[in-house]
Scaffold this motif. Structure first.
Motif, PDB file in Angstrom:
ATOM      1  N   ALA A 123      -9.686 -28.970 -36.116  1.00  0.00           N
ATOM      2  CA  ALA A 123     -10.964 -28.282 -35.957  1.00  0.00           C
ATOM      3  C   ALA A 123     -11.122 -27.180 -37.006  1.00  0.00           C
ATOM      4  CB  ALA A 123     -11.069 -27.698 -34.545  1.00  0.00           C
ATOM      5  N   VAL A 124     -10.057 -26.415 -37.241  1.00  0.00           N
ATOM      6  CA  VAL A 124     -10.116 -25.341 -38.233  1.00  0.00           C
ATOM      7  C   VAL A 124     -10.326 -25.920 -39.632  1.00  0.00           C
ATOM      8  CG1 VAL A 124      -8.776 -23.523 -39.355  1.00  0.00           C
ATOM      9  CG2 VAL A 124      -8.748 -23.728 -36.863  1.00  0.00           C
ATOM     10  N   LYS A 125      -9.642 -27.002 -39.910  1.00  0.00           N
ATOM     11  CA  LYS A 125      -9.774 -27.622 -41.231  1.00  0.00           C
ATOM     12  C   LYS A 125     -11.204 -28.113 -41.473  1.00  0.00           C
ATOM     13  CE  LYS A 125      -6.268 -29.997 -42.435  1.00  0.00           C
ATOM     14  NZ  LYS A 125      -5.266 -31.080 -42.573  1.00  0.00           N
ATOM     15  N   SER A 126     -11.851 -28.619 -40.420  1.00  0.00           N
ATOM     16  CA  SER A 126     -13.226 -29.101 -40.567  1.00  0.00           C
ATOM     17  C   SER A 126     -14.221 -27.964 -40.795  1.00  0.00           C
ATOM     18  CB  SER A 126     -13.633 -29.900 -39.325  1.00  0.00           C
ATOM     19  OG  SER A 126     -13.776 -29.050 -38.199  1.00  0.00           O
ATOM     20  N   LEU A 127     -13.807 -26.741 -40.503  1.00  0.00           N
ATOM     21  CA  LEU A 127     -14.689 -25.572 -40.667  1.00  0.00           C
ATOM     22  C   LEU A 127     -14.408 -24.804 -41.958  1.00  0.00           C
ATOM     23  CD1 LEU A 127     -14.511 -24.129 -37.022  1.00  0.00           C
ATOM     24  CD2 LEU A 127     -16.412 -25.365 -38.035  1.00  0.00           C
ATOM     25  N   TRP A 128     -13.820 -25.448 -42.937  1.00  0.00           N
ATOM     26  CA  TRP A 128     -13.361 -24.713 -44.110  1.00  0.00           C
ATOM     27  C   TRP A 128     -14.524 -24.059 -44.868  1.00  0.00           C
ATOM     28  CZ3 TRP A 128     -14.814 -25.715 -49.123  1.00  0.00           C
ATOM     29  CH2 TRP A 128     -15.417 -26.962 -49.369  1.00  0.00           C
ATOM     30  N   GLY A 334       2.092 -18.509 -42.813  1.00  0.00           N
ATOM     31  CA  GLY A 334       2.330 -19.456 -41.726  1.00  0.00           C
ATOM     32  C   GLY A 334       1.044 -20.049 -41.199  1.00  0.00           C
ATOM     33  N   TRP A 335       0.008 -19.238 -41.018  1.00  0.00           N
ATOM     34  CA  TRP A 335      -1.271 -19.752 -40.534  1.00  0.00           C
ATOM     35  C   TRP A 335      -1.896 -20.708 -41.547  1.00  0.00           C
ATOM     36  CZ3 TRP A 335      -1.547 -19.441 -35.699  1.00  0.00           C
ATOM     37  CH2 TRP A 335      -1.221 -18.305 -34.976  1.00  0.00           C
ATOM     38  N   LEU A 336      -1.832 -20.362 -42.824  1.00  0.00           N
ATOM     39  CA  LEU A 336      -2.420 -21.229 -43.854  1.00  0.00           C
ATOM     40  C   LEU A 336      -1.717 -22.589 -43.900  1.00  0.00           C
ATOM     41  CD1 LEU A 336      -2.933 -18.649 -46.740  1.00  0.00           C
ATOM     42  CD2 LEU A 336      -4.691 -19.651 -45.268  1.00  0.00           C
ATOM     43  N   VAL A 337      -0.400 -22.574 -43.810  1.00  0.00           N
ATOM     44  CA  VAL A 337       0.344 -23.837 -43.800  1.00  0.00           C
ATOM     45  C   VAL A 337       0.013 -24.639 -42.545  1.00  0.00           C
ATOM     46  CG1 VAL A 337       2.661 -24.829 -43.601  1.00  0.00           C
ATOM     47  CG2 VAL A 337       2.221 -23.002 -45.251  1.00  0.00           C
ATOM     48  N   TYR A 338      -0.044 -23.969 -41.418  1.00  0.00           N
ATOM     49  CA  TYR A 338      -0.307 -24.640 -40.144  1.00  0.00           C
ATOM     50  C   TYR A 338      -1.687 -25.293 -40.124  1.00  0.00           C
ATOM     51  CZ  TYR A 338      -1.368 -25.079 -35.145  1.00  0.00           C
ATOM     52  OH  TYR A 338      -1.761 -25.537 -33.910  1.00  0.00           O
ATOM     53  N   PHE A 339      -2.682 -24.604 -40.659  1.00  0.00           N
ATOM     54  CA  PHE A 339      -4.042 -25.122 -40.596  1.00  0.00           C
ATOM     55  C   PHE A 339      -4.363 -26.134 -41.696  1.00  0.00           C
ATOM     56  CE2 PHE A 339      -5.103 -20.919 -38.449  1.00  0.00           C
ATOM     57  CZ  PHE A 339      -5.161 -21.489 -37.190  1.00  0.00           C
ATOM     58  N   TYR A 340      -3.889 -25.881 -42.900  1.00  0.00           N
ATOM     59  CA  TYR A 340      -4.404 -26.628 -44.040  1.00  0.00           C
ATOM     60  C   TYR A 340      -3.399 -27.559 -44.710  1.00  0.00           C
ATOM     61  CZ  TYR A 340      -8.080 -23.174 -43.473  1.00  0.00           C
ATOM     62  OH  TYR A 340      -9.077 -22.396 -42.957  1.00  0.00           O
ATOM     63  N   LEU A 341      -2.125 -27.491 -44.352  1.00  0.00           N
ATOM     64  CA  LEU A 341      -1.176 -28.413 -44.950  1.00  0.00           C
ATOM     65  C   LEU A 341      -1.412 -29.815 -44.403  1.00  0.00           C
ATOM     66  CD1 LEU A 341       1.322 -28.470 -46.856  1.00  0.00           C
ATOM     67  CD2 LEU A 341       2.732 -28.447 -44.793  1.00  0.00           C
ATOM     68  N   PRO A 342      -1.563 -30.837 -45.263  1.00  0.00           N
ATOM     69  CA  PRO A 342      -1.788 -32.201 -44.775  1.00  0.00           C
ATOM     70  C   PRO A 342      -0.632 -32.644 -43.878  1.00  0.00           C
ATOM     71  CG  PRO A 342      -2.222 -32.070 -47.118  1.00  0.00           C
ATOM     72  CD  PRO A 342      -1.584 -30.765 -46.733  1.00  0.00           C
ATOM     73  N   ARG A 343      -0.971 -33.373 -42.820  1.00  0.00           N
ATOM     74  CA  ARG A 343       0.030 -33.847 -41.891  1.00  0.00           C
ATOM     75  C   ARG A 343      -0.285 -35.277 -41.487  1.00  0.00           C
ATOM     76  NH1 ARG A 343      -0.550 -29.548 -37.450  1.00  0.00           N
ATOM     77  NH2 ARG A 343      -1.149 -28.341 -39.278  1.00  0.00           N
ATOM     78  N   ARG A 344       0.711 -35.944 -40.948  1.00  0.00           N
ATOM     79  CA  ARG A 344       0.524 -37.312 -40.480  1.00  0.00           C
ATOM     80  C   ARG A 344      -0.292 -37.302 -39.207  1.00  0.00           C
ATOM     81  NH1 ARG A 344       5.909 -40.727 -40.162  1.00  0.00           N
ATOM     82  NH2 ARG A 344       4.317 -42.248 -39.589  1.00  0.00           N
ATOM     83  N   THR A 345      -1.199 -38.289 -39.073  1.00  0.00           N
ATOM     84  CA  THR A 345      -2.008 -38.388 -37.861  1.00  0.00           C
ATOM     85  C   THR A 345      -1.236 -39.059 -36.746  1.00  0.00           C
ATOM     86  OG1 THR A 345      -2.930 -40.491 -38.660  1.00  0.00           O
ATOM     87  CG2 THR A 345      -4.138 -38.475 -39.182  1.00  0.00           C
TER      88      THR A 345
END
Length: 345
Positions: A123-128, A334-345
């Motif tokens: 959700a956070v990533k979609s609000l960039w 930590g917040w930037l990595v948590y929100f915006y680092l690409p991850r596996r779905t």
């Protein structure tokens, strides 16, 4: 002409035929439908191993159609008494597909884990875009607030209230201001920390809740929060304590300000959905925006709680400037990595 006897024979023959079950060739039945069964099996297996997110748009559209087709063939297989192994296979396949399409109730713990693992960061990533706008408005407000107070200290009293200032105003001496940054009086600091947390939590909540008014109040709140930040910085910087004040603020501020910015971003998403619904109906546009915004806002509450702990405990026990900067910047990273680092779905 047909004799009555012949008519009766034909009637008995027709009734006998109607009483017989319709016969279906099992081999031909499998051959016609096996391709759809195999594709449905593959899609369901992929969902079970990963998630529905692993499916492409075409697969998502095909999944319910294949499920209904499988239900239809299962009904035919039962009515025509095809071999039991085929009926059992179709029953199992339809049950698996049903659970993937309609879902099953999950435990609160599992839902919470999904929220932190995917729901909140997605959700956070979609609000960039909205997050960037809220950040720029905050920075702009801080710069304006700083310049106004530096040029005329009386601006401070129009921007920052007495409760927020708590003696930190242009009339305070450098020694008094420095004492507020390093004083270890727990009762005083705890009271101020509680007030500051409550104030920032209110700004975050109102920034989201007032987004429906075309996001205008949201923008004003975000700018006002930046004005207060700049005004406070101007007071301490004018007494040579800018670096120390920034460290005092950083230990909790990176988390707290990030939460407020995300709340503003959620409010912007709702406001722009109302003002510019695009091709969707206005109601549908608002519902879609509200879902993403509500998830981001729910996470922002968690961030505010963490900031409250840093503000009420960490800032009182950690008095070294370098350590304060290290903790605050580590939290931001930590917040930037948590929100915006690409991850596996």
């Amino acid at each position: 002409m047909t004799s009555p006897g012949t008519t009766r024979k034909q009637g008995r023959s027709s009734a006998f035929v109607d009483a017989q079950p319709v016969l279906v060739n099992a081999s031909r039945f499998r051959k016609v439908h096996s391709a759809d069964w195999e594709r449905l099996d593959q899609l369901v297996t992929r969902c079970e191993k990963r998630s529905v997110r692993a499916l492409s748009d075409d697969d998502l559209l095909a999944l319910p159609l294949l499920y209904r087709s499988a239900l239809s063939t299962l009904s035919v297989a039962r009515e025509t008494s095809l071999d039991r192994s085929l009926v059992a296979y179709l029953e199992q396949l339809c049950a698996r597909a049903y659970f993937q399409i309609y879902g099953v109730p999950t435990s609160a713990l599992r839902q919470l884990a999904h929220f932190f693992a995917h729901g909140w960061p997605d959700a956070v990533k979609s609000l960039w875009r909205e997050t960037l706008v809220a950040l720029l408005l905050t920075v702009a407000g801080a710069v304006v607030g700083y310049l106004l107070v530096v040029s005329d200290p009386t601006w401070f009293y129009g921007i920052v209230g007495d409760g927020m200032a708590n003696g930190r105003d242009p009339t305070a001496s450098a020694a008094a201001l420095k004492a507020t940054l390093y004083d270890s009086k727990e009762e005083l600091l705890a009271t101020f920390a509680t007030f500051l947390f409550t104030h920032n939590a209110q700004i975050a909540i109102f920034s989201f809740a007032l987004g429906f008014a075309f996001a205008v109040p949201t923008a004003m709140l975000i700018i006002y929060n930046g004005l207060m930040l700049g005004a406070m910085m101007a007071v301490f910087a004018s007494k040579g304590l800018g670096f120390e004040f920034a460290g005092w603020l950083t230990i909790h501020g990176t988390t707290e300000m990030f939460a407020i910015i995300l709340s503003g971003a959620a409010g912007f998403r709702v406001g722009t959905a109302i003002a510019f619904p695009g091709r969707l109906a206005r109601g549908d546009s608002v519902v879609n925006a509200g879902r993403a915004g509500a998830v981001a806002m729910g996470g922002a509450v968690v961030m505010l709680a963490i900031a409250g702990l840093l503000e009420g405990i960490g800032r009182q026990t950690v008095t070294g400037d370098t350590t304060r900067y290290a903790i605050g910047l580590a939290m931001l990273a930590g917040w930037l990595v948590y929100f915006y680092l690409p991850r596996r779905t």
